[in-house]
Design a protein around this motif. Structure first.
Motif, PDB file in Angstrom:
ATOM      1  N   VAL A  90       0.845  -1.203   0.000  1.00  0.00           N
ATOM      2  CA  VAL A  90       0.000   0.000   0.000  1.00  0.00           C
ATOM      3  C   VAL A  90       0.874   1.243   0.000  1.00  0.00           C
ATOM      4  N   ALA A  91       1.866   1.275   0.901  1.00  0.00           N
ATOM      5  CA  ALA A  91       2.724   2.462   1.010  1.00  0.00           C
ATOM      6  C   ALA A  91       3.518   2.686  -0.264  1.00  0.00           C
ATOM      7  N   VAL A  92       4.093   1.632  -0.816  1.00  0.00           N
ATOM      8  CA  VAL A  92       4.929   1.787  -2.009  1.00  0.00           C
ATOM      9  C   VAL A  92       4.090   2.255  -3.190  1.00  0.00           C
ATOM     10  N   VAL A  93       2.924   1.626  -3.394  1.00  0.00           N
ATOM     11  CA  VAL A  93       2.065   2.020  -4.512  1.00  0.00           C
ATOM     12  C   VAL A  93       1.691   3.488  -4.380  1.00  0.00           C
ATOM     13  N   TYR A  94       1.309   3.896  -3.165  1.00  0.00           N
ATOM     14  CA  TYR A  94       0.912   5.284  -2.958  1.00  0.00           C
ATOM     15  C   TYR A  94       2.063   6.234  -3.279  1.00  0.00           C
ATOM     16  N   LEU A  95       3.259   5.924  -2.761  1.00  0.00           N
ATOM     17  CA  LEU A  95       4.378   6.834  -2.970  1.00  0.00           C
ATOM     18  C   LEU A  95       4.804   6.890  -4.431  1.00  0.00           C
ATOM     19  N   VAL A  96       4.686   5.751  -5.136  1.00  0.00           N
ATOM     20  CA  VAL A  96       5.055   5.765  -6.548  1.00  0.00           C
ATOM     21  C   VAL A  96       4.041   6.580  -7.351  1.00  0.00           C
ATOM     22  N   PHE A 131      -4.511   9.676   5.280  1.00  0.00           N
ATOM     23  CA  PHE A 131      -5.365   8.494   5.258  1.00  0.00           C
ATOM     24  C   PHE A 131      -4.558   7.235   4.975  1.00  0.00           C
ATOM     25  N   ILE A 132      -3.728   7.297   3.917  1.00  0.00           N
ATOM     26  CA  ILE A 132      -2.987   6.102   3.520  1.00  0.00           C
ATOM     27  C   ILE A 132      -1.948   5.730   4.566  1.00  0.00           C
ATOM     28  N   ILE A 133      -1.176   6.716   5.004  1.00  0.00           N
ATOM     29  CA  ILE A 133      -0.129   6.398   5.973  1.00  0.00           C
ATOM     30  C   ILE A 133      -0.762   5.953   7.289  1.00  0.00           C
ATOM     31  N   GLY A 134      -1.907   6.535   7.608  1.00  0.00           N
ATOM     32  CA  GLY A 134      -2.618   6.085   8.803  1.00  0.00           C
ATOM     33  C   GLY A 134      -3.058   4.639   8.657  1.00  0.00           C
ATOM     34  N   LEU A 135      -3.575   4.296   7.461  1.00  0.00           N
ATOM     35  CA  LEU A 135      -3.987   2.917   7.190  1.00  0.00           C
ATOM     36  C   LEU A 135      -2.803   1.967   7.313  1.00  0.00           C
TER      37      LEU A 135
END
Lengths: 356, 324
Positions: free
Chosen positions: A153-159, A172-176
């Motif tokens: 999740v984190a990698v996809v978001y950051l990319v 939201f994402i980092i909290g998840l």
């Protein structure tokens, strides 16, 4: 060999490092989460800065506009875009979620991003070292599944952040991700061990990895759909004349844009989930002699598939857009969570492996 | 059972579910003999101590009536593919070998008894029925503990899945086993309706605890039971499904079709050329099947194509909104 089989011994020291870095990355993520939230909280300041810069640039352009005759297609407006109910300009938040010329360097978001990258590298080290320490892929039990899923999740978001301005989703994402890491460490802590014989198959690399990836993508689209619902109800209230109770949502794109983006993510995740179910069936044939046996896990994977298929179908054929389709997507994600937790732990079936 | 051979005929199966096209002649002759069954347990990990790491059944297969035996292995994710059928390793356990002598001193039952494991340390339930015992039929029910220990309450438990200190803990019964009624019985359940309990924890005679090699004389001269040996057994599923290959092909096609249907952009483009007082007028419109954010970029590309061919005289562009 200490354990008598042809499985290489586990590297306990590296396993301990993995655990340590898991914990450290969770701390870093938490700070990044706070900073992303602060970035949203400072929306007032951000918006006024962006609008001031845009105004300045527009006035400079008007001065020089008299001399030009043909303007490049890029800057012609395709009709005036419908203004948002909360009057946030296109300069602040682009409905296609591209970085706009005026996307200022939001400093809080910048630091949060740097910290997120730091967290991801530590998290990545934790996951990879766990796999190396056990001489297998790091997704052999629920703890590993959840921690690897959080990493994806984190990698996809950051990319994706390189291409699209999704900074509004940062908290939201980092909290998840932080929640998933905490869930893994507190809910299903599993010391490093070998795989049970039923999981010793090359299919674990294919079936489970695609399942992790698809679940991660579903998590991201879930986040978008939740934001979409919040934004939608907020816009309705503002259009109806009520005061804006959530000013930080001005940095979030419109509900329609969020929904479309979530839809695109859901299509990719849906194809991957279909492949997950099929690969699971092929593996089941190699292990238990049949493609499909109505095992609880199989049933719930199918339920997830049907819900998301219904979501795609409702959007494509039924013209379902807006909150209805968001709710369908959210129900689908609820099934993903259910499949991962309740079915694994409380339903007796072929997928309830000891050691969780 | 270790040492036993399975031959592919109807009578060898404990449970058989045929498809509609099945004929007993469809079963091709082959045999699988279990030479040895090995389990490797995790002895290295402190947290997963005793977790099974590997199950391997070493078998000898003969793929036709006069074929030479071939040594092969069956493992959990590696079934034996033989003559189009697949043999899956599905379960395993211990089978203690016992000898039961009846009240007359004759051997009433001798051989291995399948015990069903209940937990990860192979505490196994077993039932022995000796219908040939005279003057009364004998029955036993209880547990096999591969590594017998006594816990705090004095109860016997198993401490390890390996058979380090195997013990049989049994209750014994004498009377009528109920097998002569012609009604089929569950092999693993003892019908005690017409049996009197002879040995049990609650009776004066006590329960039977047999160590390896021991013999226990039943009270009142009813007979004896000896724990001779301990074998391992495997449970296998044999599966023949000719529809597997077609299903795989169709499933893959379905997946490919799904991907194409979701990711192929569908477009309609209208381009109108008009003669507008000597000027060429180009009107164009694009329609996507639903909301498609790529539409705008394609519209810009179209504009550039037209622009390069017919350079714009004026910027009169009346552009409607791109929407569904």
């Amino acid at each position: 060999m200490p354990n008598g089989s042809n499985l290489a011994p586990i590297n306990e020291a590296l396993g301990n490092y993995s655990q340590l870095f898991m914990l450290l990355s969770a701390f870093v993520y938490m700070v990044a989460f706070i900073l992303f939230a602060l970035d949203l909280a400072k929306s007032n300041k951000t918006i006024s800065e962006i609008d001031a810069a845009a105004l300045k640039r527009d006035s400079e352009m008007l001065v020089g506009a008299a001399a030009t005759s043909v303007s490049a297609p890029r800057s012609t407006k395709r009709g005036a875009p419908v203004p948002r109910a909360d009057n946030v300009s296109e300069n602040v938040v682009n409905d296609k979620m591209n970085y706009t010329e005026h996307s200022s360097n939001r400093n809080m978001a910048r630091i949060a991003l740097v910290l997120s990258w730091l967290g991801v590298s530590m998290h990545g080290f934790a996951v990879i070292s766990r796999g190396v320490a056990a001489h297998r892929v790091p997704w052999g039990n629920m703890y590993e599944f959840l921690s690897t899923g959080a990493l994806v999740v984190a990698v996809v978001y950051l990319v994706v952040l390189f291409f699209k301005d999704l900074r509004f989703m940062g908290s939201f994402i980092i909290g998840l991700v932080t929640l998933m890491l905490c869930g893994a460490t507190i809910g299903f802590p599993t010391p490093l061990g070998h795989l049970v014989p039923a999981l010793q198959s090359p299919w674990i690399v294919i079936h489970v990895s695609i399942a992790v990836f698809a679940s991660a993508l579903f998590s991201i689209s879930f986040a978008m759909n939740v934001l979409q619902l919040i934004q939608h109800s907020r816009m309705n209230k503002i259009a109806g004349g009520l005061p804006d109770k959530l000013p930080f949502m001005r940095l979030v794109p419109g509900a329609g844009a969020l929904e479309n983006f979530a839809y695109r993510i859901n299509t990719i995740a849906f194809v991957m989930w279909t492949f997950t179910v099929m690969a699971g069936a092929i593996w089941a044939e190699a292990a238990w002699g049949r493609y499909w046996g109505w095992d609880p896990k199989e049933v719930w994977s199918f339920v997830i598939w049907v819900v998301y298929a219904g979501y795609l179908h409702a959007r494509a054929t039924g013209g379902w857009t807006g909150p209805r389709s968001a709710w369908l997507s959210i129900i689908g994600y609820g099934c993903v969570i259910f499949n991962f937790t309740i079915v694994n732990m409380f339903f007796d079936g072929l997928h309830s492996y000891a050691g969780v | 059972m270790e040492g036993e051979t399975f031959v592919n005929s109807l009578v060898s199966y404990d449970a058989f579910t045929p498809g509609t096209g099945f004929d007993s002649k469809s079963l091709t002759p082959y045999s699988v003999k279990l030479n040895k069954f090995d389990i490797v347990f995790d002895r290295e990990s402190k947290t997963h101590f005793g977790q099974p790491l590997d199950f391997t059944a070493h078998v000898e297969t003969r793929r036709s009536a006069d074929a030479e035996p071939v040594e092969e292995d069956i493992k959990v994710n590696h079934p034996l593919r033989i003559n189009g059928a697949d043999v899956y390793l599905v379960g395993n356990g211990y089978a203690p070998v016992v000898t039961v002598k009846d009240g007359n001193g004759d051997v009433a039952f001798s051989g291995p008894v399948v015990s069903v494991p209940q937990d990860s340390v192979y505490t196994s339930m077993m039932v022995i029925k000796a219908p040939d015992a005279k003057p009364e039929q004998l029955g036993f029910q209880g547990f096999l503990l591969p590594t017998a220990l006594v816990d705090e309450t004095g109860f016997g438990i198993s401490g390890d899945p390996n058979a380090i200190n195997p013990q049989l803990h049994l209750n014994s019964f004498a009377g009528n086993l109920g097998l002569d009624d012609g009604v089929p019985q569950n092999v693993y359940v003892l019908d005690t309706d017409n049996l009197t309990e002879v040995n049990s924890r609650t009776l004066d005679a006590g329960g039977i605890v047999l160590e390896a090699g021991q013999t226990y004389q039943l009270p009142e001269g009813k007979g004896s039971i000896t724990f001779n040996d301990l074998k391992r057994y495997i449970a296998v599923d044999v599966n023949y499904d000719p529809s597997k290959t077609p299903i795989a092909i169709f499933a893959f096609l379905a997946l490919a079709g799904l991907a194409v249907s979701l990711f192929t952009p569908r477009r309609r483009v209208w381009v109108k050329l008009k003669n507008d007082n000597g000027q060429r007028r180009v009107e164009y419109a694009l329609l996507a099947r639903g909301e498609d954010p790529r539409l705008e970029r394609e519209s810009t590309e179209l504009h550039n194509i037209f622009d390069s061919k017919w350079p714009l005289a004026s910027q009169k562009q009346d552009q409607g909104e791109v929407n569904a």
